[in-house]
Design a protein around this motif. Structure first.
Motif, PDB file in Angstrom:
ATOM      1  N   ALA A 149       0.787  -1.261   0.159  1.00  0.00           N
ATOM      2  CA  ALA A 149      -0.065   0.042   0.180  1.00  0.00           C
ATOM      3  C   ALA A 149       0.884   1.230  -0.049  1.00  0.00           C
ATOM      4  O   ALA A 149       0.396   2.277  -0.598  1.00  0.00           O
ATOM      5  CB  ALA A 149      -0.813  -0.166   1.236  1.00  0.00           C
ATOM      6  N   LEU A 150       1.901   1.290   0.843  1.00  0.00           N
ATOM      7  CA  LEU A 150       2.827   2.290   0.710  1.00  0.00           C
ATOM      8  C   LEU A 150       3.465   2.434  -0.684  1.00  0.00           C
ATOM      9  O   LEU A 150       3.692   3.658  -0.917  1.00  0.00           O
ATOM     10  CB  LEU A 150       3.920   1.952   1.763  1.00  0.00           C
ATOM     11  CG  LEU A 150       3.460   2.116   3.278  1.00  0.00           C
ATOM     12  CD1 LEU A 150       4.712   1.944   4.269  1.00  0.00           C
ATOM     13  CD2 LEU A 150       3.120   3.712   3.585  1.00  0.00           C
ATOM     14  N   VAL A 151       4.149   1.510  -1.303  1.00  0.00           N
ATOM     15  CA  VAL A 151       4.492   1.400  -2.562  1.00  0.00           C
ATOM     16  C   VAL A 151       3.606   1.872  -3.713  1.00  0.00           C
ATOM     17  O   VAL A 151       3.963   2.791  -4.442  1.00  0.00           O
ATOM     18  CB  VAL A 151       5.133   0.318  -3.003  1.00  0.00           C
ATOM     19  CG1 VAL A 151       5.682   0.184  -4.228  1.00  0.00           C
ATOM     20  CG2 VAL A 151       6.501  -0.258  -1.809  1.00  0.00           C
ATOM     21  N   LEU A 152       2.507   1.565  -3.778  1.00  0.00           N
ATOM     22  CA  LEU A 152       1.505   1.781  -4.752  1.00  0.00           C
ATOM     23  C   LEU A 152       0.843   3.160  -4.824  1.00  0.00           C
ATOM     24  O   LEU A 152       0.287   3.566  -5.406  1.00  0.00           O
ATOM     25  CB  LEU A 152       0.409   0.516  -4.841  1.00  0.00           C
ATOM     26  CG  LEU A 152       0.818  -0.701  -5.122  1.00  0.00           C
ATOM     27  CD1 LEU A 152      -0.413  -1.792  -5.189  1.00  0.00           C
ATOM     28  CD2 LEU A 152       1.936  -0.673  -6.313  1.00  0.00           C
ATOM     29  N   ALA A 153       1.043   3.739  -3.626  1.00  0.00           N
ATOM     30  CA  ALA A 153       0.434   5.055  -3.256  1.00  0.00           C
ATOM     31  C   ALA A 153       1.299   6.153  -4.076  1.00  0.00           C
ATOM     32  O   ALA A 153       0.829   7.248  -4.504  1.00  0.00           O
ATOM     33  CB  ALA A 153       0.740   5.582  -1.921  1.00  0.00           C
ATOM     34  N   THR A 154       2.650   5.552  -4.606  1.00  0.00           N
ATOM     35  CA  THR A 154       3.400   6.527  -5.341  1.00  0.00           C
ATOM     36  C   THR A 154       3.065   6.122  -7.084  1.00  0.00           C
ATOM     37  O   THR A 154       2.987   5.045  -7.269  1.00  0.00           O
ATOM     38  CB  THR A 154       4.936   6.302  -5.086  1.00  0.00           C
ATOM     39  OG1 THR A 154       5.295   6.406  -3.818  1.00  0.00           O
ATOM     40  CG2 THR A 154       5.977   7.103  -5.848  1.00  0.00           C
ATOM     41  N   PRO A 155       2.850   6.963  -7.904  1.00  0.00           N
ATOM     42  CA  PRO A 155       2.692   6.924  -9.130  1.00  0.00           C
ATOM     43  C   PRO A 155       3.866   6.129  -9.923  1.00  0.00           C
ATOM     44  O   PRO A 155       5.334   6.237  -9.550  1.00  0.00           O
ATOM     45  CB  PRO A 155       2.642   8.374  -9.784  1.00  0.00           C
ATOM     46  CG  PRO A 155       2.262   9.164  -8.524  1.00  0.00           C
ATOM     47  CD  PRO A 155       2.921   8.806  -7.484  1.00  0.00           C
ATOM     48  N   GLY A 156       3.463   5.051 -10.604  1.00  0.00           N
ATOM     49  CA  GLY A 156       4.564   4.446 -11.511  1.00  0.00           C
ATOM     50  C   GLY A 156       4.546   2.776 -10.927  1.00  0.00           C
ATOM     51  O   GLY A 156       5.644   2.247 -11.508  1.00  0.00           O
ATOM     52  N   TRP A 157       3.868   2.554 -10.028  1.00  0.00           N
ATOM     53  CA  TRP A 157       4.157   1.175  -9.459  1.00  0.00           C
ATOM     54  C   TRP A 157       2.960   0.380  -9.709  1.00  0.00           C
ATOM     55  O   TRP A 157       2.988  -0.766  -9.677  1.00  0.00           O
ATOM     56  CB  TRP A 157       4.442   1.356  -7.937  1.00  0.00           C
ATOM     57  CG  TRP A 157       5.802   2.009  -7.644  1.00  0.00           C
ATOM     58  CD1 TRP A 157       5.882   3.335  -7.382  1.00  0.00           C
ATOM     59  CD2 TRP A 157       7.095   1.407  -7.775  1.00  0.00           C
ATOM     60  NE1 TRP A 157       7.238   3.685  -7.365  1.00  0.00           N
ATOM     61  CE2 TRP A 157       7.913   2.535  -7.563  1.00  0.00           C
ATOM     62  CE3 TRP A 157       7.572   0.234  -7.875  1.00  0.00           C
ATOM     63  CZ2 TRP A 157       9.612   2.297  -7.351  1.00  0.00           C
ATOM     64  CZ3 TRP A 157       8.951   0.210  -7.640  1.00  0.00           C
ATOM     65  CH2 TRP A 157       9.954   1.093  -7.472  1.00  0.00           C
ATOM     66  N   LEU A 158       1.687   1.141  -9.812  1.00  0.00           N
ATOM     67  CA  LEU A 158       0.485   0.411  -9.878  1.00  0.00           C
ATOM     68  C   LEU A 158       0.237   0.258 -11.560  1.00  0.00           C
ATOM     69  O   LEU A 158       0.278   1.309 -12.100  1.00  0.00           O
ATOM     70  CB  LEU A 158      -0.590   0.969  -9.064  1.00  0.00           C
ATOM     71  CG  LEU A 158      -2.058   0.169  -9.398  1.00  0.00           C
ATOM     72  CD1 LEU A 158      -2.305  -1.090  -8.775  1.00  0.00           C
ATOM     73  CD2 LEU A 158      -3.194   1.057  -8.822  1.00  0.00           C
ATOM     74  N   GLY A 159      -0.093  -1.032 -11.911  1.00  0.00           N
ATOM     75  CA  GLY A 159      -0.298  -0.939 -13.321  1.00  0.00           C
ATOM     76  C   GLY A 159      -1.707  -0.443 -13.963  1.00  0.00           C
ATOM     77  O   GLY A 159      -2.434  -0.206 -13.242  1.00  0.00           O
ATOM     78  N   PRO A 160      -1.504  -0.181 -15.123  1.00  0.00           N
ATOM     79  CA  PRO A 160      -2.569   0.441 -15.663  1.00  0.00           C
ATOM     80  C   PRO A 160      -3.982  -0.268 -15.815  1.00  0.00           C
ATOM     81  O   PRO A 160      -5.078   0.491 -15.872  1.00  0.00           O
ATOM     82  CB  PRO A 160      -2.111   0.828 -17.218  1.00  0.00           C
ATOM     83  CG  PRO A 160      -1.138  -0.428 -17.553  1.00  0.00           C
ATOM     84  CD  PRO A 160      -0.618  -0.587 -16.232  1.00  0.00           C
ATOM     85  N   GLN A 161      -4.120  -1.513 -15.704  1.00  0.00           N
ATOM     86  CA  GLN A 161      -5.152  -2.525 -15.478  1.00  0.00           C
ATOM     87  C   GLN A 161      -5.407  -2.689 -14.266  1.00  0.00           C
ATOM     88  O   GLN A 161      -6.584  -3.646 -14.116  1.00  0.00           O
ATOM     89  CB  GLN A 161      -5.212  -3.368 -16.506  1.00  0.00           C
ATOM     90  CG  GLN A 161      -4.779  -3.313 -17.859  1.00  0.00           C
ATOM     91  CD  GLN A 161      -6.055  -2.309 -18.529  1.00  0.00           C
ATOM     92  OE1 GLN A 161      -7.326  -2.629 -18.494  1.00  0.00           O
ATOM     93  NE2 GLN A 161      -5.768  -1.443 -19.256  1.00  0.00           N
ATOM     94  N   GLY A 162      -4.701  -2.293 -13.353  1.00  0.00           N
ATOM     95  CA  GLY A 162      -4.968  -2.855 -11.740  1.00  0.00           C
ATOM     96  C   GLY A 162      -5.511  -1.808 -10.891  1.00  0.00           C
ATOM     97  O   GLY A 162      -5.383  -0.688 -10.853  1.00  0.00           O
ATOM     98  N   SER A 163      -6.331  -2.350 -10.006  1.00  0.00           N
ATOM     99  CA  SER A 163      -7.077  -1.518  -9.032  1.00  0.00           C
ATOM    100  C   SER A 163      -5.754  -1.483  -7.625  1.00  0.00           C
ATOM    101  O   SER A 163      -4.958  -2.452  -7.888  1.00  0.00           O
ATOM    102  CB  SER A 163      -8.303  -2.031  -8.414  1.00  0.00           C
ATOM    103  OG  SER A 163      -8.292  -3.155  -7.920  1.00  0.00           O
ATOM    104  N   LEU A 164      -6.214  -0.726  -6.928  1.00  0.00           N
ATOM    105  CA  LEU A 164      -5.285  -0.406  -5.734  1.00  0.00           C
ATOM    106  C   LEU A 164      -5.487  -1.685  -5.134  1.00  0.00           C
ATOM    107  O   LEU A 164      -4.588  -2.334  -4.349  1.00  0.00           O
ATOM    108  CB  LEU A 164      -5.756   0.754  -4.872  1.00  0.00           C
ATOM    109  CG  LEU A 164      -4.742   0.787  -3.616  1.00  0.00           C
ATOM    110  CD1 LEU A 164      -3.382   0.863  -4.006  1.00  0.00           C
ATOM    111  CD2 LEU A 164      -5.097   2.025  -2.683  1.00  0.00           C
ATOM    112  N   ALA A 165      -6.692  -2.216  -4.816  1.00  0.00           N
ATOM    113  CA  ALA A 165      -6.873  -3.574  -3.984  1.00  0.00           C
ATOM    114  C   ALA A 165      -6.247  -4.752  -4.634  1.00  0.00           C
ATOM    115  O   ALA A 165      -5.560  -5.737  -4.058  1.00  0.00           O
ATOM    116  CB  ALA A 165      -8.478  -3.744  -3.736  1.00  0.00           C
TER     117      ALA A 165
END
Length: 397
Positions: free
Chosen positions: A121-137
């Motif tokens: 959750a800490l990592v994905l709060a920064t742009p560039g780590w979550l994929g374009p097709q993925g939700s945060l959950a």
């Protein structure tokens, strides 16, 4: 100008020669088995290291046609590997010791999952780590599960090296890891659940249940030689159907294997098949994985995230196993030993992370951090386990 086949064979020469030469020449087996060296070799030969230092080499050898051919081999290699892992999944021993197995396996999985999810959750709060097709959950659950994974095939390899595979301790570890292995693929199916394709996924599961019953009935009547051939047909069909449904072909490969009984195949042939797959085609998968690494977010950032995830993974696993040990009254030192052995991640976690990347739930730089974490955790296992194992054996004598 070399032909595509010549360039492809040059790539194969690199894939098989470089890791083996390092493994044998530097005698890394104590902290890095050949499988781990092959994974590291894939990273080094990829665009992030040699490709960046020597771009002419990379563009000349890893052309689009060569990469396409390597990816095809890698897909089939990992499908066969996951299929065998499913066939070898025997839950009868876990059922016979269900209280101890359930408590240990659930705590060894849930605690690092929670630690890893918090780090994710800490990592994905920064742009560039979550994929374009993925939700945060999806991203948080995926990273959490990656931190909780135990690689059953590599665990078996390390236990054989340590001489405990056939001992009671080794069989206990096998039970815990088998239950967690089953949970991993269940969680992956949940992560990949697609509301827009729910009808397809429901149809796949229904058709799979009916087909599995028919295949099991047919397998009982076949000679073992025919079972192997029919098993590969069944593997390809399940992979295709699962991919069509949006669950990824590797979920189909695992399901194809886990509905078949281990007893239908001789132990010797199963071991030989797994070893041949590891020897002949899985190195291509490792190179293919290395080609997907990405340091564009900044090398230091990737290493920092890998370190955070490694800390979450190790701490979570050790805390969970120590909780189980206290509840079950284990001897002093057992929980640390078991916790470090269950920390082994290479292969299954890398396969898991590849699926997340394929589905664009995570980005390439997140994948790279997970890959580094998997390699580091596996390399830590034997050095951390060996002295603890000696102390435990000394106390027992």
């Amino acid at each position: 100008m070399p032909t595509t086949s010549e360039t492809f064979l040059v790539a194969l020469l690199l894939i098989f020669t470089v890791p083996f030469a390092i493994w044998r020449g530097l005698r890394t087996d104590y902290y890095a088995p050949l499988v781990v060296v092959q994974i590291i070799g894939g990273i080094v030969l990829g665009p992030g290291v040699l490709g960046a230092v020597w771009p002419a080499y990379y563009s000349a050898i890893f052309t689009p046609d060569v990469i396409g051919a390597l990816n095809g081999i890698a897909w089939w290699a990992v499908m066969m590997f996951v299929f065998v892992a499913g066939v070898e999944l025997d839950l009868s021993a876990a059922w016979a010791n269900r209280r101890e197995s359930a408590i240990t396996a659930s705590l060894a999985l849930a605690t690092p999952l929670a630690f890893g999810a918090a780090a994710g959750a800490l990592v994905l709060a920064t742009p560039g780590w979550l994929g374009p097709q993925g939700s945060l959950a999806q991203g948080v659950l995926g990273i959490g599960m990656a931190c909780a994974v135990t690689a059953l095939p590599i665990l078996v390899l390390l236990m054989e090296k340590l001489g405990i595979f056939h001992q009671p301790l080794g069989q206990r570890l096998l039970r815990y890891a088998s239950l967690d292995d089953l949970a991993i693929w269940g969680v992956l199916a949940i992560i990949l659940l697609d509301v827009e394709r729910i009808a397809r996924q429901g149809a796949f599961l229904l058709a799979f249940a009916l087909a599995a019953r028919a295949v099991r009935k047919a397998m009982r009547r076949l000679a073992e030689t025919d079972r192997w051939y029919v098993g590969l047909v069944w593997l390809a069909g399940c992979g295709l159907a699962a991919d069509w449904a949006g669950l990824h072909f590797m979920v189909g490969a695992f399901l194809a294997g886990c509905v078949l009984d281990t007893g239908w195949f001789s132990r010797q042939k199963l071991d030989s098949f797994r070893e041949i797959v590891l020897l002949t085609v899985m190195p291509v998968f490792f190179l293919s994985t290395g080609l997907r690494t990405d340091w564009s977010g900044g090398g230091l950032a990737v290493f920092a995230v890998a370190g955070l995830l490694l800390a979450a993974s190790v701490a979570g696993k050790l805390v969970g196993v120590h909780m189980a040990g206290r509840l079950l009254g284990w001897r002093k030192g057992e929980a640390s030993l078991i916790g470090w052995l269950l920390q082994t991640k290479a292969l299954i976690m890398i396969i898991f992370a590849n699926v997340l990347l394929d589905k664009a739930i995570i980005t390439s730089q997140t994948f790279t951090a997970l890959l580094l974490m998997a390699v580091a955790s596996t390399m830590l296992t034997v050095p951390m386990v060996s002295p603890r194992l000696r102390r435990l054996q000394d106390v027992s004598e």
